[in-house]
Design a protein around this motif. Structure first.
Motif: not given
Length: 534
Positions: A245-250
């Motif tokens: 989720a963090g990779i997809a968001k950032k």
């Protein structure tokens, strides 16, 4: 003039000299001079030199040095490797064979040599171009596509030359490429680790495809499958730990590129030792909360499935992928209904669901998947069958009744023999264990001794039929070694009857055995040696 017929080894050396140093044009010219009988006055001088004349508009003197062929010479002005030398060699070859066939062999060899030289030059040129276009080490500012190009460049030209090369490549790639992303922040460090595994998987697949027709294909395929299993294990450890989720968001662009790269490999349906589909579905499974991403990808898959000319393997790959999104949104039952459309159901494609059930201890859910897979397991590969049985063993331990498990094991015999016999022994179902050995005609000599001893300690009478059957089978082989094995079994039978205090039954049995096979002289001799009969 001496009529020359020089030794065969000298002729072979001269032929190799033409092959390695002459052009096709010079050979054709030499053949023409020989064919038109222009070679004259050939004679041997000093024991190592051939002197001859080649008469065209003027005579050319040729001197062939048999000890040092490269020192041969001609009086013409055409250089060291002229057609006149070739003409004399053809004339010397005539007593040994047909010169026209030699000409064809030489021309073919020269063409092959020329192609090899051209290929080598092209390879060297490409390598030089690669060296000039060396990429800098990957950085967080560069997209994943650049990382993959850098990985490819670092292992450009790597080829398989021994059975262990695939394993060596796997370890070398991890050791040399992993340090580049070690100091990056966590999301990118995890993404870099994912791409490193993807690169290794891509190369394994490339090795597999390039060597399918090689004489080493079996060994290379075995190595590819071993490293593929290691890559999947690495994926199983990495993906649950990733902050997707963090990779997809950032880093949405990086993540989109990553998913597209894996989808390209997973949705083609090509033959491969790797389960790209498992990686693809595993990543999307971790994105269950990203509703917009899921909606777009599922819509893309549904659009691809509408094509009318899809090959069966590609259609299966798309159906499997789309059914996975159904599972995430609507549950297992709806997903299996969609998976029923698969032309070919590969068990390894569904083990990820069984593994998830195991981790969640969802035993009823696991049983539903196992029952659905059962019809295809009879033709499954042995490794797939092994995993299937292990999952069912885990599930059956949580059930109040093992009747279904036993039914499945019996239905899949003889392939499930090892699993079934182990289970029966652990469950203390010794009579069923004996029945299984009898049905499979397994000799006590081939059974695991502690297992056999356990059953005997429980009830010696249970093992009697096993020994009786084995004795009859040994005798049926009708050879001395088999008869000696029968004596070993009879000795054990005698001990069992004594243990059961049934000497009369033993005496009756051994008497009837001797009478039944009275015409087998060698068997009678062995019975007398064992003192079973007088």
């Amino acid at each position: 003039m001496l009529k020359l017929q020089i030794p065969k080894n000298r002729i072979n050396a001269l032929a190799r000299y033409l092959r390695d140093h002459f052009t096709v044009e010079r050979l054709d010219g030499g053949w023409e001079d020989f064919h038109k009988r222009r070679v004259e006055d050939a004679e041997l001088k000093h024991g190592i030199e051939i002197h001859a004349l080649v008469r065209e508009t003027k005579a050319h003197e040729v001197i062939l040095n048999l000890e040092a062929i490269d020192k041969s010479e001609c009086s013409c002005s055409d250089g060291d490797h002229c057609k006149h030398i070739a003409a004399v060699v053809f004339a010397l070859f005539a007593p040994h064979g047909r010169p026209e066939l030699l000409l064809q062999q030489l021309k073919q060899a020269i063409h092959v040599r020329t192609r090899q030289q051209q290929s080598k030059q092209q390879t060297n040129a490409r390598a030089a171009e690669k060296r000039q276009d060396r990429l800098d080490p990957p950085t967080p500012d560069q997209p994943p596509g650049y990382w993959q190009r850098f990985f490819d460049q670092q292992f450009y030209g790597f080829s398989l030359n021994q059975q262990q090369s695939i394993e060596l490549f796997h370890s070398a790639a991890k050791e040399s490429l992993r340090p580049y992303g070690k100091s990056w922040e966590r999301p990118l460090r995890e993404l870099y680790a994912l791409h490193l595994i993807v690169f290794i998987m891509r190369k394994i697949e490339q090795f597999y495809m390039d060597t399918k027709t090689s004489y080493l294909s079996y060994y290379i395929e075995t190595g590819c499958k071993a490293v593929a299993r290691q890559c999947h294990e690495d994926m199983q450890q990495l993906i649950p730990e990733m902050d997707i989720a963090g990779i997809a968001k950032k880093y949405p662009a990086y993540w989109k590129e990553t998913l597209a790269m894996i989808a390209e490999a997973a949705l083609t349906g090509k033959d491969s030792p790797l389960s790209w589909s498992t990686v693809y579905r595993g990543l999307w499974w971790r994105m269950a909360d990203e509703r917009e991403w899921l909606r777009e990808e599922r819509a893309r898959l549904q659009k691809l499935l509408t094509a009318s000319d899809l090959p069966a393997r590609r259609k299966d790959a798309l159906v499997l992928a789309e059914a996975h999104f159904t599972l995430m949104e609507e549950g297992d039952g709806a997903a299996r209904e969609r998976m029923d459309r698969l032309v070919r159901r590969e068990p390894r494609d569904f083990f990820m669901y069984l593994h998830a059930c195991y981790q969640e201890e969802a035993w009823e859910r696991m049983l539903a998947w196992l029952r659905w897979l059962l019809p295809v397991m009879q033709k499954a590969q042995q490794e797939d069958l092994r995993q299937f049985c292990h999952y069912w063993i885990e599930a059956v331990q949580r059930q109040t009744n093992d009747a279904e498990w036993v039914h499945v094991m019996v239905a899949l015999l003889p392939r499930t023999y090892t699993f079934y016999t182990t289970y029966l022994m652990k469950a203390g179902r010794y009579r069923a264990w004996i029945d299984l050995q009898l049905a499979n005609r397994v000799s006590p000599l081939n059974l695991y001794s502690p297992d056999l001893q356990t059953v005997e300690n429980h009830d010696p009478a249970l093992v009697l039929p096993l020994y009786h059957q084995a004795v009859e089978r040994c005798i049926a082989e009708k050879n001395r070694t088999a008869y000696q094995n029968a004596m070993r079994l009879l000795k054990k039978l005698n001990a069992l009857y004594k243990k059961l205090e049934r000497p009369a039954v033993w005496e009756e049995y051994i008497y009837r055995l001797a009478v039944k096979y009275s015409r087998l002289r060698a068997l009678q001799e062995e019975l007398r040696k064992g003192k079973w009969i007088p």
